[in-house]
Design a protein around this motif. Structure first.
Motif, PDB file in Angstrom:
ATOM      1  N   GLU A  97      43.721  82.262  67.705  1.00 25.47           N
ATOM      2  CA  GLU A  97      43.673  81.406  66.513  1.00 25.47           C
ATOM      3  C   GLU A  97      45.080  80.981  66.100  1.00 25.47           C
ATOM      4  O   GLU A  97      45.300  79.843  65.671  1.00 25.47           O
ATOM      5  CB  GLU A  97      42.981  82.135  65.356  1.00 25.47           C
ATOM      6  CG  GLU A  97      42.793  81.247  64.134  1.00 25.47           C
ATOM      7  CD  GLU A  97      41.945  81.883  63.049  1.00 25.47           C
ATOM      8  OE1 GLU A  97      41.820  81.267  61.972  1.00 25.47           O
ATOM      9  OE2 GLU A  97      41.410  82.984  63.283  1.00 25.47           O
ATOM     10  N   ARG A 111      46.153  78.146  68.342  1.00 26.44           N
ATOM     11  CA  ARG A 111      45.437  76.911  67.996  1.00 26.44           C
ATOM     12  C   ARG A 111      45.974  76.316  66.698  1.00 26.44           C
ATOM     13  O   ARG A 111      46.108  75.102  66.562  1.00 26.44           O
ATOM     14  CB  ARG A 111      43.930  77.171  67.876  1.00 26.44           C
ATOM     15  CG  ARG A 111      43.245  77.528  69.192  1.00 26.44           C
ATOM     16  CD  ARG A 111      41.733  77.376  69.108  1.00 26.44           C
ATOM     17  NE  ARG A 111      41.154  78.129  68.011  1.00 26.44           N
ATOM     18  CZ  ARG A 111      40.790  79.410  68.069  1.00 26.44           C
ATOM     19  NH1 ARG A 111      40.972  80.089  69.206  1.00 26.44           N
ATOM     20  NH2 ARG A 111      40.240  80.011  67.030  1.00 26.44           N
ATOM     21  N   GLU A 112      46.295  77.192  65.747  1.00 23.90           N
ATOM     22  CA  GLU A 112      46.837  76.710  64.472  1.00 23.90           C
ATOM     23  C   GLU A 112      48.203  76.049  64.681  1.00 23.90           C
ATOM     24  O   GLU A 112      48.498  74.996  64.114  1.00 23.90           O
ATOM     25  CB  GLU A 112      46.961  77.873  63.484  1.00 23.90           C
ATOM     26  CG  GLU A 112      47.424  77.432  62.097  1.00 23.90           C
ATOM     27  CD  GLU A 112      47.458  78.587  61.103  1.00 23.90           C
ATOM     28  OE1 GLU A 112      47.786  78.324  59.930  1.00 23.90           O
ATOM     29  OE2 GLU A 112      47.173  79.735  61.498  1.00 23.90           O
ATOM     30  N   ALA A 161      47.638  72.722  66.223  1.00 19.85           N
ATOM     31  CA  ALA A 161      47.076  71.783  65.253  1.00 19.85           C
ATOM     32  C   ALA A 161      48.151  71.239  64.321  1.00 19.85           C
ATOM     33  O   ALA A 161      48.190  70.042  64.015  1.00 19.85           O
ATOM     34  CB  ALA A 161      45.966  72.457  64.457  1.00 19.85           C
ATOM     35  N   LYS A 162      49.032  72.109  63.855  1.00 23.55           N
ATOM     36  CA  LYS A 162      50.110  71.675  62.950  1.00 23.55           C
ATOM     37  C   LYS A 162      51.049  70.698  63.656  1.00 23.55           C
ATOM     38  O   LYS A 162      51.481  69.693  63.077  1.00 23.55           O
ATOM     39  CB  LYS A 162      50.874  72.885  62.416  1.00 23.55           C
ATOM     40  CG  LYS A 162      50.089  73.718  61.403  1.00 23.55           C
ATOM     41  CD  LYS A 162      50.932  74.823  60.798  1.00 23.55           C
ATOM     42  CE  LYS A 162      50.118  75.691  59.846  1.00 23.55           C
ATOM     43  NZ  LYS A 162      49.520  74.901  58.732  1.00 23.55           N
ATOM     44  N   SER A 207      41.882  65.865  61.769  1.00 22.27           N
ATOM     45  CA  SER A 207      42.402  66.796  60.771  1.00 22.27           C
ATOM     46  C   SER A 207      42.854  68.080  61.459  1.00 22.27           C
ATOM     47  O   SER A 207      42.511  68.331  62.618  1.00 22.27           O
ATOM     48  CB  SER A 207      41.322  67.133  59.740  1.00 22.27           C
ATOM     49  OG  SER A 207      40.285  67.889  60.356  1.00 22.27           O
ATOM     50  N   GLU A 208      43.603  68.898  60.738  1.00 19.16           N
ATOM     51  CA  GLU A 208      44.057  70.173  61.300  1.00 19.16           C
ATOM     52  C   GLU A 208      42.856  71.041  61.685  1.00 19.16           C
ATOM     53  O   GLU A 208      42.832  71.652  62.763  1.00 19.16           O
ATOM     54  CB  GLU A 208      44.936  70.909  60.283  1.00 19.16           C
ATOM     55  CG  GLU A 208      45.516  72.214  60.809  1.00 19.16           C
ATOM     56  CD  GLU A 208      46.463  72.883  59.825  1.00 19.16           C
ATOM     57  OE1 GLU A 208      46.638  74.124  59.927  1.00 19.16           O
ATOM     58  OE2 GLU A 208      47.024  72.181  58.968  1.00 19.16           O
ATOM     59  N   LYS A 209      41.850  71.063  60.828  1.00 21.22           N
ATOM     60  CA  LYS A 209      40.646  71.863  61.117  1.00 21.22           C
ATOM     61  C   LYS A 209      39.929  71.340  62.368  1.00 21.22           C
ATOM     62  O   LYS A 209      39.450  72.121  63.190  1.00 21.22           O
ATOM     63  CB  LYS A 209      39.692  71.840  59.929  1.00 21.22           C
ATOM     64  CG  LYS A 209      40.127  72.724  58.768  1.00 21.22           C
ATOM     65  CD  LYS A 209      39.063  72.746  57.690  1.00 21.22           C
ATOM     66  CE  LYS A 209      39.469  73.673  56.532  1.00 21.22           C
ATOM     67  NZ  LYS A 209      38.443  73.672  55.462  1.00 21.22           N
ATOM     68  N   ALA A 210      39.876  70.030  62.507  1.00 15.63           N
ATOM     69  CA  ALA A 210      39.197  69.442  63.675  1.00 15.63           C
ATOM     70  C   ALA A 210      39.936  69.794  64.963  1.00 15.63           C
ATOM     71  O   ALA A 210      39.307  70.121  65.983  1.00 15.63           O
ATOM     72  CB  ALA A 210      39.095  67.931  63.520  1.00 15.63           C
ATOM     73  N   MET A 259      41.848  72.432  65.476  1.00 14.75           N
ATOM     74  CA  MET A 259      41.635  73.859  65.732  1.00 14.75           C
ATOM     75  C   MET A 259      40.260  74.115  66.322  1.00 14.75           C
ATOM     76  O   MET A 259      40.095  74.931  67.233  1.00 14.75           O
ATOM     77  CB  MET A 259      41.835  74.662  64.451  1.00 14.75           C
ATOM     78  CG  MET A 259      43.279  74.774  64.006  1.00 14.75           C
ATOM     79  SD  MET A 259      43.504  75.901  62.620  1.00 14.75           S
ATOM     80  CE  MET A 259      43.096  77.481  63.387  1.00 14.75           C
ATOM     81  N   ARG A 260      39.262  73.408  65.806  1.00 15.75           N
ATOM     82  CA  ARG A 260      37.893  73.591  66.308  1.00 15.75           C
ATOM     83  C   ARG A 260      37.768  73.081  67.741  1.00 15.75           C
ATOM     84  O   ARG A 260      37.247  73.769  68.613  1.00 15.75           O
ATOM     85  CB  ARG A 260      36.910  72.859  65.388  1.00 15.75           C
ATOM     86  CG  ARG A 260      35.441  73.054  65.788  1.00 15.75           C
ATOM     87  CD  ARG A 260      34.504  72.304  64.868  1.00 15.75           C
ATOM     88  NE  ARG A 260      34.603  70.860  65.044  1.00 15.75           N
ATOM     89  CZ  ARG A 260      35.161  70.028  64.193  1.00 15.75           C
ATOM     90  NH1 ARG A 260      35.707  70.483  63.072  1.00 15.75           N
ATOM     91  NH2 ARG A 260      35.195  68.731  64.428  1.00 15.75           N
ATOM     92  N   LYS A 287      39.341  75.116  70.773  1.00 13.62           N
ATOM     93  CA  LYS A 287      38.687  76.316  71.318  1.00 13.62           C
ATOM     94  C   LYS A 287      38.190  76.047  72.738  1.00 13.62           C
ATOM     95  O   LYS A 287      38.124  76.964  73.563  1.00 13.62           O
ATOM     96  CB  LYS A 287      37.507  76.730  70.424  1.00 13.62           C
ATOM     97  CG  LYS A 287      37.914  77.309  69.081  1.00 13.62           C
ATOM     98  CD  LYS A 287      36.685  77.700  68.270  1.00 13.62           C
ATOM     99  CE  LYS A 287      37.073  78.259  66.908  1.00 13.62           C
ATOM    100  NZ  LYS A 287      35.878  78.609  66.103  1.00 13.62           N
TER     101      LYS A 287
END
Length: 336
Positions: free
Chosen positions: A76, A79-80, A83-84, A94-97, A99-100, A103
């Motif tokens: 994680e 991935r974070e 994403a950043k 988005s950052e969440k997208a 990261m998702r 995976k």
């Protein structure tokens, strides 16, 4: 697959090695291919997954991991971080997208490619062609000015005597089921640029049909003719002609008999564009089966950055041919 073509391409690849991301690191053949990349000094494998797990699996299969680098998409934290970095440069997810999506290892590899942490992505042993294309199209995107992805194959046909000796390029035999005129134009332009990059040919593109220069009339031929006109507008520098039957495209004597106008392509084409996937798939298999031809590829075309797709049953030699071509395309796209 080891012949003069691949050997010459390998020498070109060695001149400027590239970073190639491999997302399917739980596959023995992928690890062997990555090992070969290092041994041949053509690139730097970027392995997606947990380093300890990959190295244990490699040891089990007696594969050296020397020269590998790693990005752990199972972490994680990794991935974070990815994403950043991504949202700092791009605003399409988005950052969440990110990261998702990251995976999934093929998506993670595509993010690395877009961030220039890799120069190309090589996948397809575990993922389907559709998986690879959807991931690349969603994350990497299409080349500017293009709306279609396509594939190109390079044939070595024993006994054929064409302008490039026994070699011919053919498209599209793997992606577009029923291309319209704009799709055909994309396929033709991409294919011309690919053979120039990989092989140094001056492309002469023939648009194939069951008709030669109006010998038959059908609405499907109108699609081909319109595609040719689109290419001429978009890329007036390219030599393209048609519609041609196969023999009119590659046989000078037949072309002299059937094509009654001046043509830079008739009889001496080195790039053949099929009108649809039925013809393309049947055509390549006929040439392989009865002509005993070797087929190299498919090379995926139309993405903003280089991606290659392996056949899931491909032998290591065929995989290496694809990787070598990927590296050369990455060199041309400005890879490190």
């Amino acid at each position: 697959m080891e012949n003069n073509l691949i050997q010459s391409l390998e020498e070109k690849a060695k001149q400027k090695p590239q970073k190639i991301a491999f997302p399917e690191t739980g596959n023995e053949m992928i690890l062997k291919a990555a090992e070969e990349v290092v041994k041949r000094k053509i690139g730097y494998p970027v392995m997606v997954g947990n380093q300890d797990v990959i190295e244990a699996f490699a040891k089990e299969h007696q594969v050296s991991t020397e020269g590998f680098s790693y990005y752990d998409n199972t972490s994680e934290e990794a991935r974070e971080k990815l994403a950043k970095e991504y949202i700092a440069k791009f605003d399409d997810f988005s950052e969440k997208a990110v990261m998702r999506k990251a995976k999934d290892s093929v998506n993670f590899a595509m993010f690395l490619l877009k961030l220039k942490k890799a120069d190309g992505v090589a996948a397809g042993r575990e993922y389907t062609t559709a998986d690879v294309i959807i991931s690349a199209q969603t994350i990497v995107g299409l080349k500017e000015g293009f709306n279609s992805i396509s594939s190109l194959g390079i044939l070595n046909v024993p006994g054929f005597e064409g302008p490039e000796g026994q070699m011919l390029a053919i498209a599209d035999c793997a992606v577009n089921a029923q291309p319209d005129s704009d799709d055909l134009a994309d396929i033709a332009i991409s294919s011309a640029d690919t053979v120039k990059t990989l092989l140094g040919w001056e492309p002469r593109v023939a648009m194939l049909s069951f008709s030669t220069c109006g010998s038959s009339e059908h609405e499907s031929i109108d699609v081909i003719r319109k595609g040719i006109e689109i290419v001429k507008i978009r890329r007036p520098d390219l030599k393209i002609d048609g519609e041609f039957q196969l023999d009119s495209a590659i046989n000078p004597k037949t072309a002299a008999n059937k094509v009654k106008r001046e043509s830079d392509v008739a009889g001496i084409a080195n790039v053949l564009i099929f009108p649809n996937l039925h013809a393309g798939n049947i055509g390549v298999k006929l040439i392989q089966t009865f002509g005993k031809a070797d087929a190299y590829g498919p090379v995926l075309q139309g993405f903003a950055l280089p991606v290659c797709d392996f056949s899931r049953s491909a032998p290591l030699s065929e995989m290496m041919g694809n990787i070598i071509m990927l590296i050369i395309r990455a060199q041309e796209d400005g890879g490190n």
